[in-house]
Write a protein that holds these residues in place. Sequence first.
Motif, PDB file in Angstrom:
ATOM      1  N   THR A 232       0.773  -1.265  -0.024  1.00  0.00           N
ATOM      2  CA  THR A 232       0.059  -0.079  -0.067  1.00  0.00           C
ATOM      3  C   THR A 232       0.720   1.086   0.092  1.00  0.00           C
ATOM      4  OG1 THR A 232      -0.013   0.005   2.426  1.00  0.00           O
ATOM      5  CG2 THR A 232      -1.769  -1.182   1.212  1.00  0.00           C
ATOM      6  N   ARG A 233       2.440   1.013   0.160  1.00  0.00           N
ATOM      7  CA  ARG A 233       3.222   2.467   0.140  1.00  0.00           C
ATOM      8  C   ARG A 233       3.226   2.693  -1.318  1.00  0.00           C
ATOM      9  NH1 ARG A 233       8.266  -0.260   3.715  1.00  0.00           N
ATOM     10  NH2 ARG A 233       7.188  -0.084   5.851  1.00  0.00           N
ATOM     11  N   ALA A 234       2.879   1.924  -2.238  1.00  0.00           N
ATOM     12  CA  ALA A 234       3.163   2.547  -3.626  1.00  0.00           C
ATOM     13  C   ALA A 234       2.026   3.244  -4.132  1.00  0.00           C
ATOM     14  CB  ALA A 234       3.347   1.249  -4.418  1.00  0.00           C
ATOM     15  N   ASP A 235       2.539   4.256  -5.110  1.00  0.00           N
ATOM     16  CA  ASP A 235       1.587   5.088  -5.752  1.00  0.00           C
ATOM     17  C   ASP A 235       0.863   4.336  -6.802  1.00  0.00           C
ATOM     18  OD1 ASP A 235       0.080   6.838  -7.287  1.00  0.00           O
ATOM     19  OD2 ASP A 235       1.582   8.373  -7.347  1.00  0.00           O
ATOM     20  N   ALA A 236      -0.398   3.866  -6.780  1.00  0.00           N
ATOM     21  CA  ALA A 236      -0.971   2.679  -7.900  1.00  0.00           C
ATOM     22  C   ALA A 236      -0.989   3.475  -9.215  1.00  0.00           C
ATOM     23  CB  ALA A 236      -2.086   2.273  -7.321  1.00  0.00           C
ATOM     24  N   ASP A 237      -1.440   4.801  -8.990  1.00  0.00           N
ATOM     25  CA  ASP A 237      -1.540   5.460 -10.298  1.00  0.00           C
ATOM     26  C   ASP A 237      -0.558   5.671 -11.070  1.00  0.00           C
ATOM     27  OD1 ASP A 237      -4.354   5.591  -9.701  1.00  0.00           O
ATOM     28  OD2 ASP A 237      -4.136   7.636  -8.565  1.00  0.00           O
ATOM     29  N   ALA A 238       0.908   5.433 -10.514  1.00  0.00           N
ATOM     30  CA  ALA A 238       1.988   5.777 -11.149  1.00  0.00           C
ATOM     31  C   ALA A 238       2.761   4.433 -11.845  1.00  0.00           C
ATOM     32  CB  ALA A 238       3.042   6.460 -10.074  1.00  0.00           C
ATOM     33  N   ILE A 239       1.994   3.482 -11.435  1.00  0.00           N
ATOM     34  CA  ILE A 239       2.469   2.120 -12.061  1.00  0.00           C
ATOM     35  C   ILE A 239       2.084   1.917 -13.745  1.00  0.00           C
ATOM     36  CG2 ILE A 239       2.333  -0.275 -12.031  1.00  0.00           C
ATOM     37  CD1 ILE A 239       1.488  -0.175  -8.835  1.00  0.00           C
TER      38      ILE A 239
END
Length: 381
Positions: A129-136
Amino acid sequence: MNLVGNWNYPTPIRFGAGRIVEIADACAAAGIKKPLLVSDKGLANLEITTKTLDLLDKAGLGRAMFSEVDPNPNEMNLEAGLTQYREGGHDGVIAFGGGSALDLGKVIAFMAGQTRPIWDFEDIGDWWTRADADAIAPIVAVPTTAGTGSEVGRASVITNSVTHEKKIIFHPKILPAMVICDPELSVGMPPFITAGTGMDAFAHCLEAFCSPHYHPMSQGIALEGLRLVKENLPKAYKDGADIEARAHMMSAAAMGSTAFQKGLGAIHALSHPIGAVHNTHHGTTNAVVMQPVLQFNRPAVEERLAMAASYLGISGGFDGFYAYVGDLNAELGIPKNLTELGVENPDLDKLTMSALQDPSTGGNPIEMTYENTLDLLKSCF
């Protein structure tokens, strides 16, 4: 037999011989207009790769490729790939090749827009959940081997080159948006790669089937995956041009990766640190340690594997299944033990501790302790 189809399993798969010609359509479906094809050094100059680049070029998608991928990809490969991805202004990745290229390609797409280091997204708790999902960035996966099943997985395995540990990086959006499974791409695999990758698929299905966790769907997929490997891996090994056997093995690889949502176990817990430290081939290492792990887990899996043996047409219950694995390894030219595999001067304490820290231990049907894991490791030499 008609071995062509479009599946959603667990992501859209275009399956069948010759379907690499749809690579541009797959990119369009994934929303990719300027892809970076991530492959490995061995594939970079082969006809299947240049043909794919030609198809992309003809469709106006360019022919950019990154191929500095080690057999056990690490964070240095990742940084080099990210540099090329960002400098090239790419908007998606085609992960093209075996497990190493698929894993690294997926992580390049995952990390393209992140600001935290890769190790902050290890598969621990809710770290994803630390990841920016929109930036993948979107991913199209094209396997050229039949083993890891990484094309239908939500994770990648990356080696930390400093600690010599394999780390699992997880995020739901690492799952490729589109997959092309074209068995013609695997026809040129050398026999020893066919054997090692095929035994990786077998290990995934076997460990998922033996995992104590509750997941009936994975259980069924794992059992049928074992059957496909049993009936087709020897054929693909003996005749690399057997397209039907190659197709069934590609199916088995995807099935194994899907099935191990239920869990893995001691085979992978041992194989991961051995591969990270001694740079052994992952699937081949799985095959080498498979029989010792079967004996280790026998008290918990004897009845279950007797049922599997019956389904697979193997007589003799657990003992018959155990003997079958040994015979299959011999037929495929798998080394008899880790010494024969080339593992020299091992630090058994370090390997044992690393095995216990591997997430795969949680799916093993027998609890792994320092003492019994050390004994298990010794039995593999």
